[in-house]
Design a protein around this motif. Structure first.
Motif, mmCIF file in Angstrom:
data_model
loop_
_atom_site.group_PDB
_atom_site.id
_atom_site.type_symbol
_atom_site.label_atom_id
_atom_site.label_comp_id
_atom_site.label_asym_id
_atom_site.label_seq_id
_atom_site.Cartn_x
_atom_site.Cartn_y
_atom_site.Cartn_z
ATOM 1 N N ARG A 42 -118.237 12.406 -6.841
ATOM 2 C CA ARG A 42 -118.156 11.139 -6.116
ATOM 3 C C ARG A 42 -116.733 10.917 -5.614
ATOM 4 O O ARG A 42 -115.758 11.295 -6.269
ATOM 5 C CB ARG A 42 -118.560 9.967 -7.028
ATOM 6 N N THR A 43 -116.624 10.279 -4.473
ATOM 7 C CA THR A 43 -115.309 9.999 -3.894
ATOM 8 C C THR A 43 -114.489 9.100 -4.813
ATOM 9 O O THR A 43 -113.290 9.293 -4.998
ATOM 10 C CB THR A 43 -115.464 9.344 -2.518
ATOM 11 N N SER A 44 -115.162 8.111 -5.404
ATOM 12 C CA SER A 44 -114.479 7.191 -6.316
ATOM 13 C C SER A 44 -114.742 7.570 -7.774
ATOM 14 O O SER A 44 -115.881 7.831 -8.154
ATOM 15 C CB SER A 44 -114.965 5.758 -6.089
ATOM 16 N N TYR A 80 -114.858 5.638 -10.098
ATOM 17 C CA TYR A 80 -115.539 4.505 -10.728
ATOM 18 C C TYR A 80 -117.031 4.466 -10.399
ATOM 19 O O TYR A 80 -117.770 3.654 -10.949
ATOM 20 C CB TYR A 80 -114.873 3.197 -10.291
ATOM 21 N N ASP A 81 -117.484 5.331 -9.494
ATOM 22 C CA ASP A 81 -118.903 5.399 -9.156
ATOM 23 C C ASP A 81 -119.659 6.204 -10.213
ATOM 24 O O ASP A 81 -119.065 6.970 -10.980
ATOM 25 C CB ASP A 81 -119.099 6.032 -7.776
#
Length: 295
Positions: free
Chosen positions: A90-92, A94-95
């Motif tokens: 995931r890019t983040s 926190y996802d």
């Protein structure tokens, strides 16, 4: 230069039967090296050389009921492979990162319920070594297209690999990534065009349909299209799926979720089982016109 040799011994002399000069940097993936189309087969289900494969399922495995219900639904609609993310890039940070080993266990439960072979992504060599036996087709995602250690490890396993094109990769770079896998002895590779990054903002990525005929010209490997990641919007999946069939693709990878509005990842681009069934009816008809066998 790629050299194909038949070793015969006569009076202690080595005889070279065929020498093939290949000017492109990719050799073993090159159609000049192997003229006939490669067909990848798992549990009697094939992709390539006239066989049109349908890979479908949710972006992420979320629960047992979710993945089993989706698997049963897509099987009824004609899908012949089950996709589902257990390890999620995931890019983040926190996802949602996926259920990992638990997700693989749930995928196995879905396979037991339907018989559909499992397609899932791995992001690290250690993960591949630990869980290769749980996966039928190893997916190497766009972000890892040039993770050369991972490509080599996948090549050494002699297991089917689905390789996605990187977001900014040229077709030559894409084929060179596949070359890493083949150079380790594994020719069971499926290429996947999933859209490339451009200046366009109305879609998640830009689907490069021209990659289909270009790759067909230069390579014997099967190529499938992922219209879900390419467009990022379920409203455009059907049209791009049909365009891919018409352009000569060997299969599709489509995201399907039983409740896209509550999906933990990529719900916007996911079809419901009912929508997927409608797409499959059209895809099946068009594929037959194109001379492909679906399923």
């Amino acid at each position: 230069m790629a050299v194909a040799m038949n070793m015969n011994w006569k009076e202690d002399q080595e005889v070279i039967e065929i020498i093939k000069r290949i000017k492109e940097p990719f050799k073993m993936t090159n159609r000049a090296f192997k003229a006939e189309d490669t067909c990848v087969t798992v549990d009697g289900r094939s992709i390539g050389n006239g066989h049109f494969g349908i890979i479908a399922g949710p972006c992420s495995v979320e629960s047992r009921s979710q993945i089993v219900d989706v698997a049963k639904a897509i099987e009824l609609s004609g899908a012949n492979f089950l996709r589902g993310g257990a390890f999620k890039p995931r890019t983040s940070p926190y996802d949602f990162q996926g259920l990992r080993s638990e997700g693989l266990a749930l995928l196995r439960a879905a396979k037991k319920a339907t018989g559909l072979p499992i397609v899932t992504e791995v992001m690290a060599v250690k993960t591949l070594e630990d869980h290769a036996d749980d996966i039928d087709i190893i997916q190497i995602g766009a972000r890892n297209m040039q993770n050369f250690d991972l490509l080599k490890a996948a090549g050494q396993l002699r297991k089917p690999v689905l390789l996605k094109r990187g977001m900014s990769a040229t077709i030559e770079e894409f084929l060179m990534a596949a070359e890493y896998i083949l150079s380790e002895g594994n020719d069971q590779v499926i290429l996947c065009e999933r859209g490339i990054r451009t200046f366009e903002k109305y879609t998640r990525n830009t689907l490069d349909l021209s990659a289909i005929p270009v790759i067909k010209r230069y390579s014997h490997l099967p190529i499938i299209i992922d219209p879900s990641h390419a467009t990022g919007d379920s409203r455009y999946v059907e049209s791009m799926a049909l365009a891919a069939v018409a352009a000569g693709a060997d299969g599709l990878m489509i995201e399907v979720h039983n409740n896209p509005e509550t999906a933990l990842s990529d719900g916007k681009q996911s079809l419901t089982p009912v929508q997927f069934n409608a797409v499959m009816e059209k895809v099946t008809q068009l594929a037959k016109i194109m001379g492909k066998t679906v399923g």
